[in-house]
Write an enzyme that holds these catalytic residues in place. Structure first.
Site, PDB file in Angstrom:
ATOM      1  N   ASP A   5       0.871  -1.373   0.060  1.00  0.00           N
ATOM      2  CA  ASP A   5       0.065   0.020   0.245  1.00  0.00           C
ATOM      3  C   ASP A   5       0.922   1.209  -0.012  1.00  0.00           C
ATOM      4  O   ASP A   5       1.368   1.671   0.940  1.00  0.00           O
ATOM      5  CB  ASP A   5      -0.951   0.028   1.135  1.00  0.00           C
ATOM      6  CG  ASP A   5      -1.685   1.320   1.412  1.00  0.00           C
ATOM      7  OD1 ASP A   5      -1.604   2.107   0.511  1.00  0.00           O
ATOM      8  OD2 ASP A   5      -2.152   1.365   2.589  1.00  0.00           O
ATOM      9  N   ASN A   8       0.711   8.496   0.361  1.00  0.00           N
ATOM     10  CA  ASN A   8       1.176   9.707   0.320  1.00  0.00           C
ATOM     11  C   ASN A   8       2.493   9.886   1.295  1.00  0.00           C
ATOM     12  O   ASN A   8       3.355  10.713   1.103  1.00  0.00           O
ATOM     13  CB  ASN A   8       0.382  10.975   0.290  1.00  0.00           C
ATOM     14  CG  ASN A   8      -0.246  11.061  -1.322  1.00  0.00           C
ATOM     15  OD1 ASN A   8       0.335  11.350  -2.161  1.00  0.00           O
ATOM     16  ND2 ASN A   8      -1.515  10.931  -1.150  1.00  0.00           N
ATOM     17  N   ARG A  10       3.268   6.956   3.741  1.00  0.00           N
ATOM     18  CA  ARG A  10       4.111   5.652   4.233  1.00  0.00           C
ATOM     19  C   ARG A  10       3.790   4.592   3.188  1.00  0.00           C
ATOM     20  O   ARG A  10       2.751   4.593   2.669  1.00  0.00           O
ATOM     21  CB  ARG A  10       3.586   5.489   5.466  1.00  0.00           C
ATOM     22  CG  ARG A  10       3.703   6.286   6.653  1.00  0.00           C
ATOM     23  CD  ARG A  10       3.714   5.640   7.857  1.00  0.00           C
ATOM     24  NE  ARG A  10       2.118   5.400   8.380  1.00  0.00           N
ATOM     25  CZ  ARG A  10       1.518   4.901   9.565  1.00  0.00           C
ATOM     26  NH1 ARG A  10       2.633   4.675  10.421  1.00  0.00           N
ATOM     27  NH2 ARG A  10       0.436   4.806   9.700  1.00  0.00           N
ATOM     28  N   LYS A  12       3.147   0.650   3.228  1.00  0.00           N
ATOM     29  CA  LYS A  12       2.810  -0.322   4.207  1.00  0.00           C
ATOM     30  C   LYS A  12       3.001  -1.627   3.310  1.00  0.00           C
ATOM     31  O   LYS A  12       2.730  -1.663   2.086  1.00  0.00           O
ATOM     32  CB  LYS A  12       1.319  -0.090   4.561  1.00  0.00           C
ATOM     33  CG  LYS A  12       1.043   0.774   5.635  1.00  0.00           C
ATOM     34  CD  LYS A  12       1.058   2.166   5.417  1.00  0.00           C
ATOM     35  CE  LYS A  12      -0.067   2.754   4.828  1.00  0.00           C
ATOM     36  NZ  LYS A  12       0.084   4.140   4.496  1.00  0.00           N
ATOM     37  N   TYR A  94     -19.145   7.257  -8.092  1.00  0.00           N
ATOM     38  CA  TYR A  94     -17.786   8.386  -8.258  1.00  0.00           C
ATOM     39  C   TYR A  94     -17.416   8.079  -9.841  1.00  0.00           C
ATOM     40  O   TYR A  94     -17.215   7.080 -10.326  1.00  0.00           O
ATOM     41  CB  TYR A  94     -16.954   7.749  -6.983  1.00  0.00           C
ATOM     42  CG  TYR A  94     -16.021   9.040  -6.790  1.00  0.00           C
ATOM     43  CD1 TYR A  94     -16.421   9.786  -5.674  1.00  0.00           C
ATOM     44  CD2 TYR A  94     -14.881   9.187  -7.353  1.00  0.00           C
ATOM     45  CE1 TYR A  94     -15.553  10.898  -5.132  1.00  0.00           C
ATOM     46  CE2 TYR A  94     -13.959  10.200  -6.774  1.00  0.00           C
ATOM     47  CZ  TYR A  94     -14.274  11.210  -5.678  1.00  0.00           C
ATOM     48  OH  TYR A  94     -13.533  11.891  -5.406  1.00  0.00           O
ATOM     49  N   CYS A 101      -7.252   4.711  -5.561  1.00  0.00           N
ATOM     50  CA  CYS A 101      -7.352   3.196  -5.350  1.00  0.00           C
ATOM     51  C   CYS A 101      -7.375   2.873  -3.907  1.00  0.00           C
ATOM     52  O   CYS A 101      -7.807   1.706  -3.391  1.00  0.00           O
ATOM     53  CB  CYS A 101      -6.759   2.418  -6.284  1.00  0.00           C
ATOM     54  SG  CYS A 101      -5.083   2.081  -5.964  1.00  0.00           S
ATOM     55  N   ASP A 102      -6.742   3.496  -2.798  1.00  0.00           N
ATOM     56  CA  ASP A 102      -6.515   3.246  -1.704  1.00  0.00           C
ATOM     57  C   ASP A 102      -7.858   3.489  -0.958  1.00  0.00           C
ATOM     58  O   ASP A 102      -8.509   2.498  -0.184  1.00  0.00           O
ATOM     59  CB  ASP A 102      -5.269   4.067  -0.480  1.00  0.00           C
ATOM     60  CG  ASP A 102      -5.699   5.465  -0.782  1.00  0.00           C
ATOM     61  OD1 ASP A 102      -6.394   6.002  -1.603  1.00  0.00           O
ATOM     62  OD2 ASP A 102      -4.750   5.996  -0.167  1.00  0.00           O
ATOM     63  N   THR A 124      -2.678  10.829   4.891  1.00  0.00           N
ATOM     64  CA  THR A 124      -2.242  12.401   4.374  1.00  0.00           C
ATOM     65  C   THR A 124      -3.439  13.151   4.277  1.00  0.00           C
ATOM     66  O   THR A 124      -3.519  14.420   4.289  1.00  0.00           O
ATOM     67  CB  THR A 124      -1.542  12.129   3.186  1.00  0.00           C
ATOM     68  OG1 THR A 124      -0.513  11.050   3.418  1.00  0.00           O
ATOM     69  CG2 THR A 124      -0.573  13.235   2.889  1.00  0.00           C
ATOM     70  N   THR A 175      -2.138  30.895  20.940  1.00  0.00           N
ATOM     71  CA  THR A 175      -2.267  30.500  19.324  1.00  0.00           C
ATOM     72  C   THR A 175      -2.055  29.165  18.973  1.00  0.00           C
ATOM     73  O   THR A 175      -2.712  28.494  18.566  1.00  0.00           O
ATOM     74  CB  THR A 175      -1.072  31.456  18.582  1.00  0.00           C
ATOM     75  OG1 THR A 175      -1.344  32.863  19.002  1.00  0.00           O
ATOM     76  CG2 THR A 175      -1.257  31.286  17.385  1.00  0.00           C
TER      77      THR A 175
HETATM   78  N1  LIG Z   1       5.507   6.047  12.422  1.00  0.00           N
HETATM   79  C1  LIG Z   1       4.849   6.944  11.910  1.00  0.00           C
HETATM   80  N2  LIG Z   1       5.442   7.583  10.929  1.00  0.00           N
HETATM   81  C2  LIG Z   1       4.693   8.415  10.120  1.00  0.00           C
HETATM   82  N3  LIG Z   1       3.512   8.918  10.200  1.00  0.00           N
HETATM   83  C3  LIG Z   1       2.712   7.984  11.360  1.00  0.00           C
HETATM   84  C4  LIG Z   1       3.568   7.149  12.188  1.00  0.00           C
HETATM   85  N4  LIG Z   1       2.568   6.636  12.942  1.00  0.00           N
HETATM   86  C5  LIG Z   1       1.335   7.369  12.829  1.00  0.00           C
HETATM   87  N5  LIG Z   1       1.593   8.339  11.741  1.00  0.00           N
HETATM   88  C6  LIG Z   1       0.580   9.129  11.096  1.00  0.00           C
HETATM   89  O1  LIG Z   1       0.214   8.556  10.244  1.00  0.00           O
HETATM   90  C7  LIG Z   1      -0.524   9.438   9.229  1.00  0.00           C
HETATM   91  C8  LIG Z   1      -0.305   8.975   7.807  1.00  0.00           C
HETATM   92  O2  LIG Z   1      -0.928   7.936   7.885  1.00  0.00           O
HETATM   93  P1  LIG Z   1      -1.251   6.797   6.635  1.00  0.00           P
HETATM   94  O3  LIG Z   1      -2.325   5.951   6.838  1.00  0.00           O
HETATM   95  O4  LIG Z   1       0.201   6.055   6.627  1.00  0.00           O
HETATM   96  O5  LIG Z   1      -1.158   7.747   5.525  1.00  0.00           O
HETATM   97  P2  LIG Z   1      -0.724   7.451   3.955  1.00  0.00           P
HETATM   98  O6  LIG Z   1      -1.803   6.243   3.410  1.00  0.00           O
HETATM   99  O7  LIG Z   1      -1.284   8.707   3.077  1.00  0.00           O
HETATM  100  O8  LIG Z   1       0.526   7.323   3.627  1.00  0.00           O
HETATM  101  C9  LIG Z   1       0.440  10.800   9.421  1.00  0.00           C
HETATM  102  O9  LIG Z   1      -0.215  11.951   9.286  1.00  0.00           O
HETATM  103  C10 LIG Z   1       0.962  10.417  10.877  1.00  0.00           C
HETATM  104  O10 LIG Z   1       0.434  11.538  11.679  1.00  0.00           O
HETATM  105  C1  LIG Z   2      -7.567  10.954  -1.483  1.00  0.00           C
HETATM  106  C2  LIG Z   2      -6.094  10.612  -1.457  1.00  0.00           C
HETATM  107  C3  LIG Z   2      -5.287  11.821  -1.726  1.00  0.00           C
HETATM  108  C4  LIG Z   2      -5.943   9.948  -0.229  1.00  0.00           C
HETATM  109  O1  LIG Z   2      -4.492   9.282  -0.098  1.00  0.00           O
HETATM  110  P1  LIG Z   2      -3.817   9.028   1.291  1.00  0.00           P
HETATM  111  O2  LIG Z   2      -4.036  10.067   2.167  1.00  0.00           O
HETATM  112  O3  LIG Z   2      -4.265   7.605   1.440  1.00  0.00           O
HETATM  113  O4  LIG Z   2      -2.462   9.088   0.726  1.00  0.00           O
HETATM  114  C5  LIG Z   2      -6.039   9.612  -2.543  1.00  0.00           C
HETATM  115  O5  LIG Z   2      -6.844   8.445  -2.384  1.00  0.00           O
HETATM  116  C6  LIG Z   2      -6.082  10.019  -4.005  1.00  0.00           C
HETATM  117  O6  LIG Z   2      -4.933  10.894  -4.475  1.00  0.00           O
HETATM  118  N1  LIG Z   2      -7.349  10.179  -4.359  1.00  0.00           N
HETATM  119  C7  LIG Z   2      -7.344  10.720  -5.885  1.00  0.00           C
HETATM  120  C8  LIG Z   2      -8.816  11.624  -5.870  1.00  0.00           C
HETATM  121  C9  LIG Z   2      -9.925  11.285  -5.385  1.00  0.00           C
HETATM  122  O7  LIG Z   2     -10.016  10.060  -4.619  1.00  0.00           O
HETATM  123  O8  LIG Z   2     -10.932  11.552  -5.729  1.00  0.00           O
HETATM  124  K   LIG Z   3      -3.919   5.341   2.721  1.00  0.00           K
END
Ligand SMILES: Nc1ncnc2c1ncn2[C@@H]1O[C@H](COP(=O)(O)OP(=O)(O)O)[C@@H](O)[C@H]1O
Ligand SMILES: CC(C)(COP(=O)(O)O)[C@@H](O)C(=O)NCCC(=O)O
Ligand SMILES: [K+]
EC number: 2.7.1.33
Length: 242
Positions: A5, A8, A10, A12, A94, A101-102, A124, A175
């Site tokens: 996975d 943006n 991480r 996985k 949609y 796709c996630d 993200t 703030t």
């Molecule tokens: N070890 C870690 N490193 C980075 N981000 C983390 C970690 N643990 C939790 N997070 C949180 O996970 C969020 C990203 O979630 P994630 O589901 O991995 O996103 P994406 O699928 O967009 O990559 C970050 O905003 C952060 O707050």
């Molecule tokens: C909405 C998202 C940025 C979420 O991504 P993530 O936070 O998992 O990294 C991703 O699913 C994406 O780029 N989607 C395309 C736009 C849409 O879903 O309409």
């Molecule tokens: K995700």
């Protein structure tokens, strides 16, 4: 199997055995260099000798090409997921050329034709999607708490970079508190509003920031870390319960 996975923030991965049990799993920040990160993981992957690699990526064409080049060296068949708005498990209204796709896989991993469901992805971006008896009705996309904070820091003079925590939605008197509490409230308030408008939809939350957000929602929330993996397994029709 190896499941990837690429979000943006991480990368996985999950390695699963013949009966779908997870034998290894990790989440690592890729700092916009996912192919390089993958390269460093190939030894670990090869030790488990997966016979297939299924990939969810929202990183766009250029990075996906680099990822493909890295994965090609493993000599293991791999495939990227493509959103299918007419999938047998879930129809979607949609625009399927745009839907991430996630997002789609998280829904596919959760969907239950007997239920009304609200799937909240806390990555993200924060995404909120509504599914009515296996029909995706559409959703919402928000910048997550950290992106919102960065935009305030960069767009204003008097709000300067600070490392407060997102732990309250009560009004702030400094703030730093006003910024963190306001941002958290913007997401919590949106979810509470959507849950108010759709009272009989089950709330399901996933993603890195789910625990921070879930505690302020005024209805029971199911936290599920396995949604995307479950969606990948369902998409590739592999072992896991359907
Ligand atoms: N070890 C870690 N490193 C980075 N981000 C983390 C970690 N643990 C939790 N997070 C949180 O996970 C969020 C990203 O979630 P994630 O589901 O991995 O996103 P994406 O699928 O967009 O990559 C970050 O905003 C952060 O707050
Ligand atoms: C909405 C998202 C940025 C979420 O991504 P993530 O936070 O998992 O990294 C991703 O699913 C994406 O780029 N989607 C395309 C736009 C849409 O879903 O309409
Ligand atoms: K995700």
């Amino acid at each position: 199997m190896l499941w990837l996975d690429l979000g943006n923030t991480r990368l996985k991965y999950w390695l699963t055995d013949d009966i779908g049990q997870i034998v290894a799993h990790d989440a690592k920040q890729h700092l916009q260099a996912p192919a390089e990160l993958l390269m460093g993981l190939t030894d670990r992957f090869e030790r488990y000798a997966p016979d297939f690699i299924g990939i969810s990526s929202v990183l766009g064409n250029d990075l996906n090409i680099k990822i493909s080049e890295t994965l090609s060296r493993l000599n293991i068949p791999f495939e990227f997921v493509h959103v299918d708005a007419a999938h047998p498990l879930m129809k979607s209204a949609y625009n399927d050329r745009q839907l991430g796709c996630d997002r789609w896989l998280q829904m596919l991993g959760a969907v239950d034709k007997k239920k009304r469901q609200c799937i909240i992805g806390c990555g993200t971006a924060v995404t909120i999607d509504l599914i009515d008896h296996a029909e995706h009705l559409g959703g919402y996309i928000f910048p997550n708490i950290y992106l919102q904070r960065e935009s305030l820091f960069s767009g204003t003079k008097q709000i300067t970079i600070s490392n407060g925590t997102f732990d309250s939605i009560g009004q702030g008197l400094t703030t730093q508190d006003a910024v963190h509490r306001g941002i958290l409230l913007s997401i919590v308030g949106a979810i509470n509003e959507i849950s108010h408008r759709h009272p009989n939809f089950e709330l399901i939350m996933t993603g890195g920031d789910a625990p921070i957000i879930a505690q302020h929602i005024n209805r029971p929330v199911r936290l599920r870390d396995d949604l995307l993996l479950n969606g990948l397994a369902r998409y590739f029709d592999h072992t896991k319960q359907l």
